[in-house]
Design an enzyme around this catalytic site. Structure first.
Site, PDB file in Angstrom:
ATOM      1  N   LEU A 120      27.951  40.814  30.182  1.00 36.06           N
ATOM      2  CA  LEU A 120      29.358  40.732  29.823  1.00 36.06           C
ATOM      3  C   LEU A 120      29.765  39.302  30.133  1.00 36.06           C
ATOM      4  O   LEU A 120      29.594  38.836  31.270  1.00 36.06           O
ATOM      5  CB  LEU A 120      30.161  41.733  30.658  1.00 36.06           C
ATOM      6  CG  LEU A 120      31.558  42.144  30.181  1.00 36.06           C
ATOM      7  CD1 LEU A 120      31.515  42.721  28.775  1.00 36.06           C
ATOM      8  CD2 LEU A 120      32.157  43.156  31.147  1.00 36.06           C
ATOM      9  N   ASP A 121      30.262  38.560  29.136  1.00 35.24           N
ATOM     10  CA  ASP A 121      30.490  37.134  29.354  1.00 35.24           C
ATOM     11  C   ASP A 121      31.533  36.888  30.436  1.00 35.24           C
ATOM     12  O   ASP A 121      32.337  37.763  30.772  1.00 35.24           O
ATOM     13  CB  ASP A 121      30.850  36.426  28.040  1.00 35.24           C
ATOM     14  CG  ASP A 121      32.169  36.889  27.457  1.00 35.24           C
ATOM     15  OD1 ASP A 121      33.207  36.680  28.101  1.00 35.24           O
ATOM     16  OD2 ASP A 121      32.162  37.456  26.356  1.00 35.24           O
ATOM     17  N   ALA A 122      31.528  35.688  30.976  1.00 35.38           N
ATOM     18  CA  ALA A 122      32.364  35.358  32.132  1.00 35.38           C
ATOM     19  C   ALA A 122      33.848  35.534  31.853  1.00 35.38           C
ATOM     20  O   ALA A 122      34.626  35.869  32.757  1.00 35.38           O
ATOM     21  CB  ALA A 122      32.073  33.930  32.590  1.00 35.38           C
ATOM     22  N   SER A 124      35.177  37.811  30.089  1.00 34.21           N
ATOM     23  CA  SER A 124      35.491  39.229  29.891  1.00 34.21           C
ATOM     24  C   SER A 124      35.369  39.983  31.210  1.00 34.21           C
ATOM     25  O   SER A 124      34.766  39.502  32.170  1.00 34.21           O
ATOM     26  CB  SER A 124      34.545  39.841  28.841  1.00 34.21           C
ATOM     27  OG  SER A 124      34.631  39.145  27.623  1.00 34.21           O
TER      28      SER A 124
END
Length: 293
Positions: A120-122, A124
């Site tokens: 999960l990207d930073a 998000s």
């Protein structure tokens, strides 16, 4: 922080589970070394199973086998399954990153070599599954097992539902194909619009790339569910931002059931054809007996 150690949570002796695992997988998941290094150890005659040197990279072991590297017995780790609410700004990595928080900081008390099943990207936030079970992680991340991920998304501007509908059928952006997804518009205003998206793929920054392409950049993204595991759950309670809980036995079994449900069945069907197909009757011409005169 929720950390309930219920005996049934990690009961992995279910008769429906696979009892065998590849030796190299066990070595890597036990923290001996990375997969490539473990391959070198096996090929270098350093690994023994029940005191016998094994040099086969595809060799499978059972729970009762004794594994050793350089004659030092390897302890097979208990399988762990966690649901974490990753805060915004935390990087999806287990490697130390200068000046940044990482997901592994929430699990410092555990000795097992844990990793995430789907990043999960930073920018998000939301639900992540953390485990040391490679097979389990593959079920979650590989689209063929049809594990749906649900997101609450806020985008800039007023969306065009028809454009989103067209994109939801599958879209290619900069030569990258994104699979079809389901969506529901929760609200559309002049400045922002809110949607709920369900996908079973999960390519890098997939949702952000799609809505950037549609002219509505994402301003907020939260993953709220992975399969039947949810942030807000009546039975298990709510996972607060920055906390985690262990998965229940029923939640774990759900993912393995997805694997059994969607695993390729071609070879099995071929075998069943060989053993259970009704034999064809030989069509022989009936010889009529001559009539008596």
């Amino acid at each position: 922080m929720s950390d309930n150690n219920n005996n049934d949570n990690n009961n992995n002796d279910d008769n429906n589970r696979e009892s065998n695992n590849k030796l190299i997988k066990i070595l890597a998941e036990s923290g001996v070394a990375g997969r490539r290094r473990c391959e070198e150890m096996i090929l270098g005659s350093r690994v023994r199973v029940n005191s016998i040197i094994v040099k086969d990279l595809t060799y499978e072991v059972s729970d009762d086998d004794e594994i050793s590297v350089d004659r030092q017995i390897i302890k097979i780790e208990d399988k762990r399954y966690f649901a974490l609410y990753k805060p915004r700004g935390v990087v999806s990595t287990t490697k130390p990153t200068m000046g940044k928080r990482i997901v592994s900081e929430f699990f410092k008390k555990y000795k097992e070599r844990l990793f995430y099943a789907g990043r999960l990207d930073a920018d998000s936030q939301g639900l992540m599954i953390i485990t040391n079970d490679g097979t389990f992680a593959n079920i979650i991340t590989h689209p063929s097992f049809q594990v749906e991920k649900t997101y609450e998304v806020i985008v800039a501007g007023k969306i065009n539902p028809l454009k989103v509908l067209e994109a939801s059928k599958g879209i290619t952006i900069d030569k990258i194909k994104y699979a079809p997804f389901k969506f529901r518009v929760l609200g559309k205003g002049g400045r922002e619009s809110k949607l709920r998206l369900t996908i079973n793929e999960g390519k890098n920054r997939e949702i952000r790339n799609i809505f950037e392409h549609l002219g509505n950049p994402v301003v907020y993204l939260e993953r709220t569910a992975i399969g039947i595991v949810k942030i807000h759950d009546e039975e298990h309670g709510t996972i607060e931002n920055g906390t985690f809980r262990e998965l229940s036995s029923s939640e774990i079994e759900y993912f393995y059931e997805q694997r059994r449900k969607y695993m390729p069945k071609t070879k099995l069907k071929n075998a069943e054809t060989l053993f259970f197909q009704k034999p064809k009757r030989d069509k022989k011409k009936r010889i009529r007996k001559p009539k008596r005169t």
